[in-house]
Design a protein around this motif. Sequence first.
Motif, PDB file in Angstrom:
ATOM      1  N   CYS A 107       6.355   4.139 -13.537  1.00  0.00           N
ATOM      2  CA  CYS A 107       5.826   3.450 -12.358  1.00  0.00           C
ATOM      3  C   CYS A 107       6.132   1.955 -12.389  1.00  0.00           C
ATOM      4  O   CYS A 107       6.177   1.333 -13.466  1.00  0.00           O
ATOM      5  CB  CYS A 107       4.313   3.635 -12.258  1.00  0.00           C
ATOM      6  SG  CYS A 107       3.814   5.365 -12.094  1.00  0.00           S
ATOM      7  N   ILE A 108       6.330   1.396 -11.202  1.00  0.00           N
ATOM      8  CA  ILE A 108       6.488  -0.046 -11.073  1.00  0.00           C
ATOM      9  C   ILE A 108       5.256  -0.737 -11.659  1.00  0.00           C
ATOM     10  O   ILE A 108       4.118  -0.358 -11.364  1.00  0.00           O
ATOM     11  CB  ILE A 108       6.660  -0.450  -9.595  1.00  0.00           C
ATOM     12  CG1 ILE A 108       7.858   0.277  -8.962  1.00  0.00           C
ATOM     13  CG2 ILE A 108       6.800  -1.966  -9.467  1.00  0.00           C
ATOM     14  CD1 ILE A 108       9.191  -0.012  -9.607  1.00  0.00           C
ATOM     15  N   GLY A 109       5.494  -1.735 -12.490  1.00  0.00           N
ATOM     16  CA  GLY A 109       4.387  -2.469 -13.106  1.00  0.00           C
ATOM     17  C   GLY A 109       3.915  -1.920 -14.431  1.00  0.00           C
ATOM     18  O   GLY A 109       3.081  -2.552 -15.090  1.00  0.00           O
ATOM     19  N   ASP A 177       0.682   5.114  -8.178  1.00  0.00           N
ATOM     20  CA  ASP A 177       1.280   5.767  -7.005  1.00  0.00           C
ATOM     21  C   ASP A 177       2.723   5.344  -6.763  1.00  0.00           C
ATOM     22  O   ASP A 177       3.434   6.004  -5.998  1.00  0.00           O
ATOM     23  CB  ASP A 177       0.459   5.458  -5.750  1.00  0.00           C
ATOM     24  CG  ASP A 177      -0.913   6.123  -5.772  1.00  0.00           C
ATOM     25  OD1 ASP A 177      -1.060   7.137  -6.476  1.00  0.00           O
ATOM     26  OD2 ASP A 177      -1.823   5.619  -5.106  1.00  0.00           O
ATOM     27  N   TRP A 178       3.144   4.241  -7.381  1.00  0.00           N
ATOM     28  CA  TRP A 178       4.484   3.717  -7.117  1.00  0.00           C
ATOM     29  C   TRP A 178       5.439   4.083  -8.247  1.00  0.00           C
ATOM     30  O   TRP A 178       5.832   3.259  -9.061  1.00  0.00           O
ATOM     31  CB  TRP A 178       4.461   2.211  -6.901  1.00  0.00           C
ATOM     32  CG  TRP A 178       4.002   1.811  -5.540  1.00  0.00           C
ATOM     33  CD1 TRP A 178       2.909   1.085  -5.204  1.00  0.00           C
ATOM     34  CD2 TRP A 178       4.643   2.140  -4.294  1.00  0.00           C
ATOM     35  NE1 TRP A 178       2.806   0.930  -3.843  1.00  0.00           N
ATOM     36  CE2 TRP A 178       3.867   1.568  -3.250  1.00  0.00           C
ATOM     37  CE3 TRP A 178       5.790   2.864  -3.955  1.00  0.00           C
ATOM     38  CZ2 TRP A 178       4.198   1.698  -1.908  1.00  0.00           C
ATOM     39  CZ3 TRP A 178       6.128   3.007  -2.612  1.00  0.00           C
ATOM     40  CH2 TRP A 178       5.335   2.419  -1.610  1.00  0.00           C
ATOM     41  N   ALA A 183       9.711   4.520  -5.149  1.00  0.00           N
ATOM     42  CA  ALA A 183      10.178   3.197  -4.743  1.00  0.00           C
ATOM     43  C   ALA A 183      11.610   3.258  -4.226  1.00  0.00           C
ATOM     44  O   ALA A 183      11.966   2.609  -3.228  1.00  0.00           O
ATOM     45  CB  ALA A 183      10.073   2.216  -5.910  1.00  0.00           C
ATOM     46  N   ASN A 184      12.456   4.037  -4.889  1.00  0.00           N
ATOM     47  CA  ASN A 184      13.829   4.218  -4.411  1.00  0.00           C
ATOM     48  C   ASN A 184      13.843   4.834  -3.020  1.00  0.00           C
ATOM     49  O   ASN A 184      14.574   4.372  -2.125  1.00  0.00           O
ATOM     50  CB  ASN A 184      14.596   5.127  -5.378  1.00  0.00           C
ATOM     51  CG  ASN A 184      15.402   4.371  -6.399  1.00  0.00           C
ATOM     52  OD1 ASN A 184      15.955   3.317  -6.116  1.00  0.00           O
ATOM     53  ND2 ASN A 184      15.472   4.902  -7.605  1.00  0.00           N
ATOM     54  N   ALA A 196       6.587  -2.216   3.768  1.00  0.00           N
ATOM     55  CA  ALA A 196       5.668  -3.354   3.696  1.00  0.00           C
ATOM     56  C   ALA A 196       4.689  -3.187   2.539  1.00  0.00           C
ATOM     57  O   ALA A 196       4.364  -4.158   1.832  1.00  0.00           O
ATOM     58  CB  ALA A 196       4.916  -3.502   5.013  1.00  0.00           C
ATOM     59  N   ALA A 197       4.220  -1.961   2.325  1.00  0.00           N
ATOM     60  CA  ALA A 197       3.285  -1.709   1.232  1.00  0.00           C
ATOM     61  C   ALA A 197       3.943  -1.960  -0.121  1.00  0.00           C
ATOM     62  O   ALA A 197       3.356  -2.601  -1.006  1.00  0.00           O
ATOM     63  CB  ALA A 197       2.766  -0.278   1.315  1.00  0.00           C
TER      64      ALA A 197
END
Length: 240
Positions: A107-109, A177-178, A183-184, A196-197
């Motif tokens: 996940c991102i982050g 969730d990301w 994300a891709n 935007a989210a």
Amino acid sequence: MTPPIELATVRAVRVGRPRELTDEQGRSWHSAFLKDPAKGPVALGFDGLAGDEQADLRVHGGPDKAVCVYPLLRLAEWERELDVGPLGAGAFGENFSVDRITEAEVCIGDVWEVGGSVVQVSQPRGPCWKLARRWAIKDLAVRFQRTGHTGWYLRVLQPGLIHSGQAVRLLRRPHPDWTVLRANRVHYGDDSEEKAALASCPELGRSWRTKLAAGAADPAAVSSSSQHRRLFGPSGGGHL
């Protein structure tokens, strides 16, 4: 405090400097795509691994793209898809080859501990035409983008020494969730609200946040010609 969760193991660490390469048509190209196995522990700093460089700093490198990671679990899929192989660590120009995880689980982050270093998942890899030239498959970057099986980048929060065989331990996951895969799909998709989210995610790399925000506000603002150049080369008309 929740103890770290072991996600994976770094099975290979690779570094490389730009060099002149020759394709199957005898044409030369300048790239650091080919990475060599690191000899022993290698220092990981805020801009990447010691001994690793990029040929085009306009689109590669920097703190948000200090380390490129690719999951070993994807290699068998690409062997079947491309009818090549066997593919091994470093096949797609990555610095770290990791087992057990893919873009669907990362996940991102995410904040990871790897050896004495602490790193954070910053963004998916944006595939470019050099993938295609390396494997002499004109649409390979397009295929990577379409599948979302691109690998991802890390930023460095705490420098340290890295070597193969070290465990990847998850310390924090602020955005479960990301996933990198999601994300891709959002980045290359048409949903302005989702763009935007994702653009509002502070841990996402700055260049991706900028592009997503622009695409969410005005889809026409994102240049299709720049996408074409990234996927098919500087001439925009193919490179093979």
